[in-house]
Design a protein around this motif. Structure first.
Motif, PDB file in Angstrom:
ATOM      1  N   VAL A 173      15.749   2.248   5.188  1.00  0.00           N
ATOM      2  CA  VAL A 173      15.705   0.951   5.870  1.00  0.00           C
ATOM      3  C   VAL A 173      15.787  -0.152   4.830  1.00  0.00           C
ATOM      4  O   VAL A 173      15.164  -0.057   3.772  1.00  0.00           O
ATOM      5  N   ARG A 174      16.582  -1.169   5.125  1.00  0.00           N
ATOM      6  CA  ARG A 174      16.578  -2.381   4.315  1.00  0.00           C
ATOM      7  C   ARG A 174      16.045  -3.520   5.178  1.00  0.00           C
ATOM      8  O   ARG A 174      16.559  -3.763   6.271  1.00  0.00           O
ATOM      9  N   ILE A 175      15.017  -4.188   4.665  1.00  0.00           N
ATOM     10  CA  ILE A 175      14.415  -5.319   5.373  1.00  0.00           C
ATOM     11  C   ILE A 175      14.671  -6.563   4.538  1.00  0.00           C
ATOM     12  O   ILE A 175      14.351  -6.600   3.345  1.00  0.00           O
ATOM     13  N   LEU A 183      14.189  -5.592   0.679  1.00  0.00           N
ATOM     14  CA  LEU A 183      13.286  -4.502   0.328  1.00  0.00           C
ATOM     15  C   LEU A 183      13.812  -3.226   0.972  1.00  0.00           C
ATOM     16  O   LEU A 183      14.067  -3.186   2.178  1.00  0.00           O
ATOM     17  N   TRP A 184      13.968  -2.195   0.154  1.00  0.00           N
ATOM     18  CA  TRP A 184      14.496  -0.908   0.607  1.00  0.00           C
ATOM     19  C   TRP A 184      13.359   0.108   0.669  1.00  0.00           C
ATOM     20  O   TRP A 184      12.552   0.205  -0.253  1.00  0.00           O
ATOM     21  N   MET A 208      10.694   3.315  -2.529  1.00  0.00           N
ATOM     22  CA  MET A 208      10.630   1.895  -2.188  1.00  0.00           C
ATOM     23  C   MET A 208      11.072   1.065  -3.381  1.00  0.00           C
ATOM     24  O   MET A 208      10.510   1.197  -4.470  1.00  0.00           O
ATOM     25  N   GLN A 209      12.051   0.208  -3.157  1.00  0.00           N
ATOM     26  CA  GLN A 209      12.556  -0.648  -4.216  1.00  0.00           C
ATOM     27  C   GLN A 209      12.832  -2.045  -3.673  1.00  0.00           C
ATOM     28  O   GLN A 209      13.253  -2.208  -2.522  1.00  0.00           O
ATOM     29  N   VAL A 210      12.581  -3.032  -4.515  1.00  0.00           N
ATOM     30  CA  VAL A 210      12.947  -4.407  -4.201  1.00  0.00           C
ATOM     31  C   VAL A 210      14.191  -4.727  -5.011  1.00  0.00           C
ATOM     32  O   VAL A 210      14.197  -4.587  -6.235  1.00  0.00           O
ATOM     33  N   PRO A 234       0.807  -1.232   0.000  1.00  0.00           N
ATOM     34  CA  PRO A 234       0.000   0.000   0.000  1.00  0.00           C
ATOM     35  C   PRO A 234       0.834   1.274   0.000  1.00  0.00           C
ATOM     36  O   PRO A 234       0.328   2.348  -0.338  1.00  0.00           O
ATOM     37  N   HIS A 235       2.104   1.180   0.379  1.00  0.00           N
ATOM     38  CA  HIS A 235       2.960   2.364   0.438  1.00  0.00           C
ATOM     39  C   HIS A 235       3.784   2.546  -0.834  1.00  0.00           C
ATOM     40  O   HIS A 235       4.510   3.542  -0.950  1.00  0.00           O
ATOM     41  N   ARG A 236       3.679   1.620  -1.769  1.00  0.00           N
ATOM     42  CA  ARG A 236       4.508   1.668  -2.966  1.00  0.00           C
ATOM     43  C   ARG A 236       3.749   2.323  -4.114  1.00  0.00           C
ATOM     44  O   ARG A 236       2.662   1.869  -4.473  1.00  0.00           O
ATOM     45  N   ARG A 237       4.348   3.341  -4.694  1.00  0.00           N
ATOM     46  CA  ARG A 237       3.721   4.059  -5.811  1.00  0.00           C
ATOM     47  C   ARG A 237       4.342   3.588  -7.125  1.00  0.00           C
ATOM     48  O   ARG A 237       5.117   4.286  -7.757  1.00  0.00           O
ATOM     49  N   GLY A 238       4.017   2.368  -7.521  1.00  0.00           N
ATOM     50  CA  GLY A 238       4.482   1.829  -8.783  1.00  0.00           C
ATOM     51  C   GLY A 238       5.851   1.181  -8.682  1.00  0.00           C
ATOM     52  O   GLY A 238       6.585   1.341  -7.700  1.00  0.00           O
TER      53      GLY A 238
END
Length: 297
Positions: free
Chosen positions: A44-46, A31-32, A24-26, A14-18
């Motif tokens: 943050v990197r998870i 996931l960053w 936010m990037q995978v 829900p927080h990713r805009r495309g």
């Protein structure tokens, strides 16, 4: 390690805009995600390593952001308290097959509010493009060894410095520009740290700002506070998706959607998320709206 099966991308989607979202990037390694914090910008990197979830953070707000990650992933949510009842068999089945769907909370109003304003009354593609342009223009480079091109959401004070020509280069129309300026001036009063940790109260405060209506306020509390009940009334597609899933009808209005969701009052946003995760998709017919490029006007 969370005590529930964790799908990182689904929980944070829900927080990713495309796919090209600069915040936010995978990538290889996890996931960053970038975020504003009361202490400054952070990345943050998870990552998942065997049975562990590892969290690494960089930037002035690294400590605050790292501590917030469990909330992002739904640690504060209580899906086990949801009782779907017998109002509709599809909801009962989706709750059974998606028992670990979690509603996360970021604890940051501004990070949800800025893109929500950009998404007012335009196509998703256009909103995502403007968001990327604005992050490149006014957002700082993401701290840490991030994937190339990552940025932090521009702080409210920086948006107040953006010139009319720069707004035009981003392709932002006058109405959304005025709404962003208005909310940027009071953004510091809308954060949970400023006492806005109640969904109804935060929505009330947001709606006192010119240009912020029911839909925008709902989009914010869903993400910032993980509100399990607030539904995005006024969304162009959502009412039809919910109506099709629950009734099979192609077209539904907002009033009908609210009535359909009434049996689950208190958990209506959770039901919406379940329907979007596993419910039938409404067939698309006819031409789609073309994005409007306001830079040509």
């Amino acid at each position: 390690m969370p005590d529930w099966p964790l799908d990182l991308l689904r929980t944070l989607s829900p927080h990713r805009r495309g796919a090209a979202d600069p915040t936010m990037q995978v990538a290889e390694g996890g996931l960053w995600r970038t975020t504003s914090t009361p202490e400054g910008a952070a990345t943050v990197r998870i990552s998942r390593v065997a049975a562990e979830v590892r969290i690494e953070a960089w930037g002035r707000g690294a400590r605050w952001a790292a501590a917030a990650v469990p909330g992002w992933l739904g640690a504060d949510d209580r899906p086990e308290e949801f009782r779907p009842g017998d109002a509709h068999p599809l909801v009962t089945e989706l709750h059974r097959t998606h028992p670990h769907l979690r509603l996360g909370r970021t604890g940051r109003t501004w990070d949800a509010l800025l893109p929500a304003v950009l998404e007012q009354k335009v196509t998703t593609a256009e909103a995502y493009r403007v968001f990327r342009e604005l992050c490149r223009l006014a957002g700082e480079a993401a701290p840490g060894p991030t994937p190339e091109g990552m940025r932090v959401v521009p702080p409210a004070r920086r948006l107040l410095e953006v010139t009319d020509w720069e707004w035009h280069r981003c392709g932002l129309d006058g109405a959304r520009r005025r709404a962003l300026r208005a909310v940027a001036g009071v953004a510091h009063r809308m954060e949970p740290e400023a006492g806005c940790d109640d969904s109804a109260e935060l929505q009330r405060r947001l709606r006192t700002v010119p240009g912020i209506g029911v839909w925008t306020a709902a989009e914010v509390v869903q993400r910032a506070l993980g509100c399990p009940d607030t539904v995005s009334v006024g969304d162009y597609h959502l009412k039809n998706q919910v109506g099709f899933a629950l009734t099979g009808r192609r077209n539904t209005d907002d009033e009908e959607m609210v009535a359909l969701l009434e049996p689950w009052r208190g958990q209506r946003q959770r039901v919406v998320r379940l329907l979007l995760a596993g419910g039938p998709r409404r067939p698309r017919r006819g031409p789609r709206f073309a994005p409007t490029d306001y830079r040509r006007r």
